[in-house]
Motif scaffolding. Structure first.
Motif, PDB file in Angstrom:
ATOM      1  N   MET A  48       0.859  -1.186   0.000  1.00 26.42           N
ATOM      2  CA  MET A  48       0.000   0.000   0.000  1.00 26.42           C
ATOM      3  C   MET A  48       0.891   1.230   0.000  1.00 26.42           C
ATOM      4  O   MET A  48       1.775   1.369   0.836  1.00 26.42           O
ATOM      5  CB  MET A  48      -0.878  -0.036   1.239  1.00 26.42           C
ATOM      6  N   GLU A  49       0.647   2.085  -0.956  1.00 28.27           N
ATOM      7  CA  GLU A  49       1.470   3.282  -1.054  1.00 28.27           C
ATOM      8  C   GLU A  49       0.775   4.426  -0.339  1.00 28.27           C
ATOM      9  O   GLU A  49      -0.421   4.616  -0.454  1.00 28.27           O
ATOM     10  CB  GLU A  49       1.643   3.664  -2.526  1.00 28.27           C
ATOM     11  N   MET A  50       1.548   5.173   0.404  1.00 31.67           N
ATOM     12  CA  MET A  50       0.958   6.306   1.086  1.00 31.67           C
ATOM     13  C   MET A  50       1.907   7.467   1.008  1.00 31.67           C
ATOM     14  O   MET A  50       3.115   7.300   1.075  1.00 31.67           O
ATOM     15  CB  MET A  50       0.680   5.975   2.554  1.00 31.67           C
ATOM     16  N   ARG A  95      -7.159   6.260  11.643  1.00 29.82           N
ATOM     17  CA  ARG A  95      -7.289   5.019  10.850  1.00 29.82           C
ATOM     18  C   ARG A  95      -8.687   4.917  10.283  1.00 29.82           C
ATOM     19  O   ARG A  95      -9.659   5.327  10.928  1.00 29.82           O
ATOM     20  CB  ARG A  95      -7.010   3.834  11.773  1.00 29.82           C
ATOM     21  N   MET A  96      -8.789   4.380   9.082  1.00 26.63           N
ATOM     22  CA  MET A  96     -10.095   4.168   8.481  1.00 26.63           C
ATOM     23  C   MET A  96     -10.256   2.699   8.122  1.00 26.63           C
ATOM     24  O   MET A  96      -9.348   2.093   7.545  1.00 26.63           O
ATOM     25  CB  MET A  96     -10.263   4.996   7.208  1.00 26.63           C
ATOM     26  N   ILE A  97     -11.404   2.164   8.462  1.00 23.85           N
ATOM     27  CA  ILE A  97     -11.781   0.806   8.024  1.00 23.85           C
ATOM     28  C   ILE A  97     -13.041   0.949   7.185  1.00 23.85           C
ATOM     29  O   ILE A  97     -14.048   1.488   7.661  1.00 23.85           O
ATOM     30  CB  ILE A  97     -12.017  -0.129   9.215  1.00 23.85           C
ATOM     31  N   SER A 150     -12.922  -5.789   2.892  1.00 22.77           N
ATOM     32  CA  SER A 150     -12.708  -4.828   3.972  1.00 22.77           C
ATOM     33  C   SER A 150     -11.360  -4.161   3.721  1.00 22.77           C
ATOM     34  O   SER A 150     -10.360  -4.834   3.494  1.00 22.77           O
ATOM     35  CB  SER A 150     -12.704  -5.553   5.317  1.00 22.77           C
ATOM     36  N   PHE A 151     -11.358  -2.848   3.743  1.00 18.91           N
ATOM     37  CA  PHE A 151     -10.126  -2.098   3.538  1.00 18.91           C
ATOM     38  C   PHE A 151      -9.733  -1.436   4.854  1.00 18.91           C
ATOM     39  O   PHE A 151     -10.586  -0.934   5.589  1.00 18.91           O
ATOM     40  CB  PHE A 151     -10.329  -1.016   2.471  1.00 18.91           C
ATOM     41  N   ASP A 152      -8.454  -1.414   5.087  1.00 17.54           N
ATOM     42  CA  ASP A 152      -7.952  -0.892   6.361  1.00 17.54           C
ATOM     43  C   ASP A 152      -6.787   0.035   6.045  1.00 17.54           C
ATOM     44  O   ASP A 152      -5.732  -0.418   5.592  1.00 17.54           O
ATOM     45  CB  ASP A 152      -7.493  -2.058   7.248  1.00 17.54           C
ATOM     46  N   PHE A 153      -6.986   1.317   6.266  1.00 17.50           N
ATOM     47  CA  PHE A 153      -5.958   2.288   5.910  1.00 17.50           C
ATOM     48  C   PHE A 153      -5.556   3.116   7.117  1.00 17.50           C
ATOM     49  O   PHE A 153      -6.394   3.523   7.916  1.00 17.50           O
ATOM     50  CB  PHE A 153      -6.477   3.251   4.829  1.00 17.50           C
ATOM     51  N   GLU A 154      -4.268   3.386   7.199  1.00 12.45           N
ATOM     52  CA  GLU A 154      -3.755   4.232   8.265  1.00 12.45           C
ATOM     53  C   GLU A 154      -3.469   5.627   7.705  1.00 12.45           C
ATOM     54  O   GLU A 154      -2.885   5.768   6.636  1.00 12.45           O
ATOM     55  CB  GLU A 154      -2.442   3.656   8.813  1.00 12.45           C
ATOM     56  N   CYS A 191      -3.553  12.365   1.671  1.00 12.42           N
ATOM     57  CA  CYS A 191      -3.108  10.978   1.751  1.00 12.42           C
ATOM     58  C   CYS A 191      -3.761  10.195   0.622  1.00 12.42           C
ATOM     59  O   CYS A 191      -4.950  10.396   0.327  1.00 12.42           O
ATOM     60  CB  CYS A 191      -3.515  10.397   3.101  1.00 12.42           C
ATOM     61  N   GLU A 192      -2.990   9.327  -0.008  1.00  9.35           N
ATOM     62  CA  GLU A 192      -3.577   8.469  -1.031  1.00  9.35           C
ATOM     63  C   GLU A 192      -3.515   7.020  -0.574  1.00  9.35           C
ATOM     64  O   GLU A 192      -2.460   6.534  -0.132  1.00  9.35           O
ATOM     65  CB  GLU A 192      -2.857   8.604  -2.366  1.00  9.35           C
ATOM     66  N   HIS A 193      -4.642   6.363  -0.699  1.00  7.77           N
ATOM     67  CA  HIS A 193      -4.716   4.936  -0.390  1.00  7.77           C
ATOM     68  C   HIS A 193      -5.053   4.174  -1.651  1.00  7.77           C
ATOM     69  O   HIS A 193      -5.800   4.671  -2.508  1.00  7.77           O
ATOM     70  CB  HIS A 193      -5.795   4.669   0.665  1.00  7.77           C
ATOM     71  N   ILE A 194      -4.543   2.984  -1.738  1.00  5.97           N
ATOM     72  CA  ILE A 194      -4.788   2.160  -2.910  1.00  5.97           C
ATOM     73  C   ILE A 194      -5.802   1.081  -2.578  1.00  5.97           C
ATOM     74  O   ILE A 194      -5.575   0.263  -1.675  1.00  5.97           O
ATOM     75  CB  ILE A 194      -3.484   1.491  -3.409  1.00  5.97           C
TER      76      ILE A 194
END
Lengths: 215, 205
Positions: free
Chosen positions: A1-3, B125-127, B139-143, B155-158
């Protein structure tokens, strides 16, 4: 995951006021289209948001809960007779309104009003020499039916409001007032779940009745 | 205690939870929402619980394979007095009308710009959980990490889209808005925001 996170001090963001944006918006000029022609970007405003870009190869509509509630309110205000509505409420579980319709979608109908061409979205422009696989043909018939769907403002298309909007915390009574529930004779059980289901489909069935009456 | 076998490896071993159970909790944690099996009927927190004044001001999605920008939207910052909504939840819901072509994408980058209030934010954090009817698609989990006080952040999330069968895609296209998502936002492992969206994939002109 790229951030990539950059935290910067909050600076003034130059954003045009909505009114000024609308004043400067003009419908995109007609361009011949083919599968390989990139779509004209769709711009517009909805509920205070400014849409900067919308590639209609992939996305043709965006709306907010606020817009949905406003439109639902507007349609309910246009309901001519309560009796028509009560008729439809008395049999809530019968065939639901076809879901091949969309409620209150900002489809740039304000911008593209009158543009009624059918654009084939499936043939995605080739990327890196590869053309992407087309969607199953089973959707073709369905989409053609959408393209030739009901006439009316923004195609006058409806879908059930999401439950989370109907159950607005602290504002449920306000958001449901326009339904004039006290004037509707509901013969079914007062069970909350059943009522919520009925309310979800109320606007839809009412609209169908009105359409029939007009014809 | 029921434990999910799950379709997502990240959910393996997470206790199953229900919306009704979580409502009884004073604090909702990331593990709590990871156990949800279906879209919530209602919001799990009120708008007032966004005590960190997180405000999303810009959002953009692009196809990572081609770089094509699919959608970009911005909104003016929320005024100091706060936004007035006819319904407190109206501002927490959006509806997208995609074309079937969108389901062919494999990686979509989502860039989000947001401002925060005058306190530092740790561990943002986003879920985000996507369902078609009652089936969890992914389910996506991004910090987002740490955010300085009174800052604007980007912020970019993939999003790696799951491989969907032809049958499921067909059903998703034929049943607009039965694909739905819950986006849960946590600060220090406490739920502070909850947004919802639903999706159509039958979009046409």
């Amino acid at each position: 995951m790229e951030m990539d996170i950059s935290g910067v001090s909050r600076t003034h963001v130059s954003i045009l006021p909505a009114a000024e944006i609308k004043a400067t918006l003009k419908p995109e000029a007609e361009r011949p289209r083919c599968a390989s022609t990139p779509c004209s970007p769709i711009r517009g405003t909805v509920a205070g948001y400014q849409i900067l870009h919308m590639d209609s190869n992939y996305l043709v509509g965006f709306t907010t809960g606020e817009e949905l509630l406003k439109l639902a309110h507007k349609w309910s205000e246009g309901a001519p007779e309560k009796s028509s509505v009560s008729e439809s409420v008395s049999s809530p579980i019968q065939s639901p309104v076809p879901k091949s319709v969309d409620l209150g979608i900002h489809r740039s109908s304000r911008i593209f009003k009158g543009k009624n061409r059918y654009y084939q979205p499936y043939d995605i422009p080739a990327a890196n020499g590869r053309r992407r696989r087309r969607m199953p043909s089973s959707s073709d018939t369905f989409l053609r039916s959408l393209a030739h769907g009901e006439p009316g403002p923004g195609r006058g298309l409806h879908a059930p409001l999401p439950l989370c909007l109907l159950k607005g915390k602290g504002a449920q009574s306000k958001s449901l007032d326009y339904l004039n529930l006290d004037k509707i004779s509901i013969k079914e059980s007062s069970d909350t779940e059943v009522l919520q289901y009925q309310l979800q489909h109320l606007t839809l069935r009412g609209e169908r009745v009105f359409t029939r009456n007009k014809t | 205690m029921k434990v999910q076998q799950g379709c997502n490896s990240s959910d393996m071993g997470i206790p199953v939870t229900t919306e009704e159970e979580l409502r009884r909790n004073t604090v909702i944690t990331p593990e709590d929402v990871l156990g949800l099996q279906k879209i919530t009927k209602n919001y799990l927190c009120s708008p007032e619980e966004n005590v960190h004044m997180i405000d999303f001001t810009r959002f953009k999605i692009r196809d990572m394979e081609t770089g094509t920008v699919l959608f970009e939207i911005t909104k003016p910052p929320t005024p100091a007095g706060g936004k007035k909504h006819c319904d407190p939840n109206a501002g927490r819901f959006v509806r997208y009308q995609f074309t079937p072509a969108f389901l062919q994408l494999r990686q979509v980058g989502a860039t989000v710009e947001f401002t925060v209030g005058d306190t530092p934010i740790n561990n943002f954090r986003m879920i985000e959980r996507h369902y078609f009817r009652d089936q969890l698609l992914k389910s996506f989990d991004f910090e987002f990490g740490f955010c300085m006080p009174s800052s604007k952040n980007t912020c970019e999330h993939i999003y790696e889209f799951p491989a969907l069968s032809e049958e499921i895609m067909r059903e998703m296209i034929l049943h607009p808005y039965e694909t739905q998502s819950d986006s849960f936002y946590f600060v220090d492992n406490k739920l502070v925001m909850h947004n919802k969206a639903d999706y159509s994939y039958s979009g046409g002109p």
